[in-house]
Scaffold this motif. Structure first.
Motif, PDB file in Angstrom:
ATOM      1  N   LEU A  62       0.825  -1.206   0.000  1.00 50.83           N
ATOM      2  CA  LEU A  62       0.000   0.000   0.000  1.00 50.83           C
ATOM      3  C   LEU A  62       0.865   1.265   0.000  1.00 50.83           C
ATOM      4  CD1 LEU A  62      -2.895  -0.925   2.468  1.00 50.83           C
ATOM      5  CD2 LEU A  62      -3.085  -0.543   0.001  1.00 50.83           C
ATOM      6  N   ARG A  65       2.575   1.611  -3.491  1.00 53.96           N
ATOM      7  CA  ARG A  65       1.597   1.970  -4.522  1.00 53.96           C
ATOM      8  C   ARG A  65       1.038   3.373  -4.273  1.00 53.96           C
ATOM      9  NH1 ARG A  65      -1.958  -2.969  -5.143  1.00 53.96           N
ATOM     10  NH2 ARG A  65       0.059  -3.825  -5.768  1.00 53.96           N
ATOM     11  N   GLY A  66       0.815   3.708  -3.002  1.00 50.30           N
ATOM     12  CA  GLY A  66       0.333   5.044  -2.685  1.00 50.30           C
ATOM     13  C   GLY A  66       1.349   6.111  -3.027  1.00 50.30           C
ATOM     14  N   LEU A  69       1.210   6.641  -6.736  1.00 52.03           N
ATOM     15  CA  LEU A  69       0.025   7.415  -7.113  1.00 52.03           C
ATOM     16  C   LEU A  69       0.221   8.894  -6.785  1.00 52.03           C
ATOM     17  CD1 LEU A  69      -2.897   7.532  -8.132  1.00 52.03           C
ATOM     18  CD2 LEU A  69      -3.650   6.987  -5.798  1.00 52.03           C
ATOM     19  N   ALA A  70       0.803   9.174  -5.633  1.00 47.81           N
ATOM     20  CA  ALA A  70       1.047  10.568  -5.252  1.00 47.81           C
ATOM     21  C   ALA A  70       2.008  11.241  -6.229  1.00 47.81           C
ATOM     22  CB  ALA A  70       1.600  10.630  -3.830  1.00 47.81           C
ATOM     23  N   ARG A 121      -7.669   6.472  -4.707  1.00 46.91           N
ATOM     24  CA  ARG A 121      -6.794   5.846  -3.716  1.00 46.91           C
ATOM     25  C   ARG A 121      -6.443   4.448  -4.178  1.00 46.91           C
ATOM     26  NH1 ARG A 121     -10.924   4.635   1.366  1.00 46.91           N
ATOM     27  NH2 ARG A 121     -12.472   3.438   0.187  1.00 46.91           N
ATOM     28  N   VAL A 122      -5.372   3.917  -3.625  1.00 53.49           N
ATOM     29  CA  VAL A 122      -4.911   2.589  -4.021  1.00 53.49           C
ATOM     30  C   VAL A 122      -5.682   1.523  -3.239  1.00 53.49           C
ATOM     31  CG1 VAL A 122      -2.623   3.407  -4.637  1.00 53.49           C
ATOM     32  CG2 VAL A 122      -3.059   2.645  -2.300  1.00 53.49           C
ATOM     33  N   ARG A 123      -5.780   0.361  -3.832  1.00 56.80           N
ATOM     34  CA  ARG A 123      -6.453  -0.766  -3.191  1.00 56.80           C
ATOM     35  C   ARG A 123      -5.594  -2.024  -3.322  1.00 56.80           C
ATOM     36  NH1 ARG A 123     -10.680   2.236  -5.358  1.00 56.80           N
ATOM     37  NH2 ARG A 123     -12.443   2.613  -3.930  1.00 56.80           N
TER      38      ARG A 123
END
Length: 209
Positions: A62, A65-66, A69-70, A121-123
């Motif tokens: 998480l 991956r987060g 994404l940021a 958001r990431v999952r």
């Protein structure tokens, strides 16, 4: 699911923990009840450690991956191309970023900007849960060879000798594998890992672990 260094580290941690239990037995005084208690403690400890490591694996997924994404959102929102280039370069390994010129970074920025709108958001995905399960089994199963002699041998002393021999071999093998992955002399690293592991176990037992 884990890189070679992480796999070696997990096996070493598992061995250290299970050895604190097997090393606490007294060959002269221990009976089957003490052996049973030791087995429950050793397997229970590494069961908990495997679950914790599985959860930490999911948290790391998480976080990684987060972070990606940021960075993607920051690049897409950047009004200055140079700032976007810095964000892209910062997200890459330093060696790779050092060989990219401005035109290549700009091409990457344009491609990232042209991507579909990312999720808010990431999952976690199915493969992430399978990865956590694999981590759990890797950590938990790596301790079994050390406790197997106590399961199948009735006499405590031979079981302890066999268990210690298995642990010594596994400690050396983890060091050997680490040496190969790290570009070091695997034989020297294996010997060093063996000594380090034995010292850590002795210290843990001496401190009441």
């Amino acid at each position: 699911m884990l890189d070679p260094i992480e796999r070696v580290s997990e096996v070493l941690f598992g061995l250290i923990m299970v050895l604190t239990f097997t090393g606490s037995l007294s060959a002269a005084d221990a009976g089957r009840d003490e052996v049973r208690t030791m087995l429950i403690g050793a397997l229970g400890c590494n069961l908990a450690w495997g679950i914790i490591d599985g959860v930490l694996y999911l948290m790391a997924v998480l976080a990684e991956r987060g972070g990606g994404l940021a960075t993607l959102n920051a690049v897409r929102r950047a009004t200055d191309a140079n700032a976007a280039h810095d964000l892209i370069a910062g997200a890459l390994p330093p060696v790779i970023a050092s060989v990219l010129n401005k035109e290549e970074l700009e091409a990457m920025r344009q491609r990232l900007t042209g991507l579909p709108e990312p999720p808010a958001r990431v999952r976690l995905r199915k493969q992430d849960w399978l990865g956590a399960l694999a981590v759990f089994f890797w950590v938990f199963c790596s301790t079994f060879p050390v406790v197997i002699p106590f399961i199948f041998m009735q006499n405590v002393l031979p079981a302890m000798r066999a268990s210690n021999a298995v642990a010594v071999v596994m400690l050396f093998m983890t060091g050997f594998a680490f040496g190969r992955c790290a570009g070091r002399n695997p034989w020297l690293t294996g010997g060093g890992m063996l000594i380090l592991g034995l010292v850590l176990v002795a210290l843990t037992i001496a401190l009441g672990g």
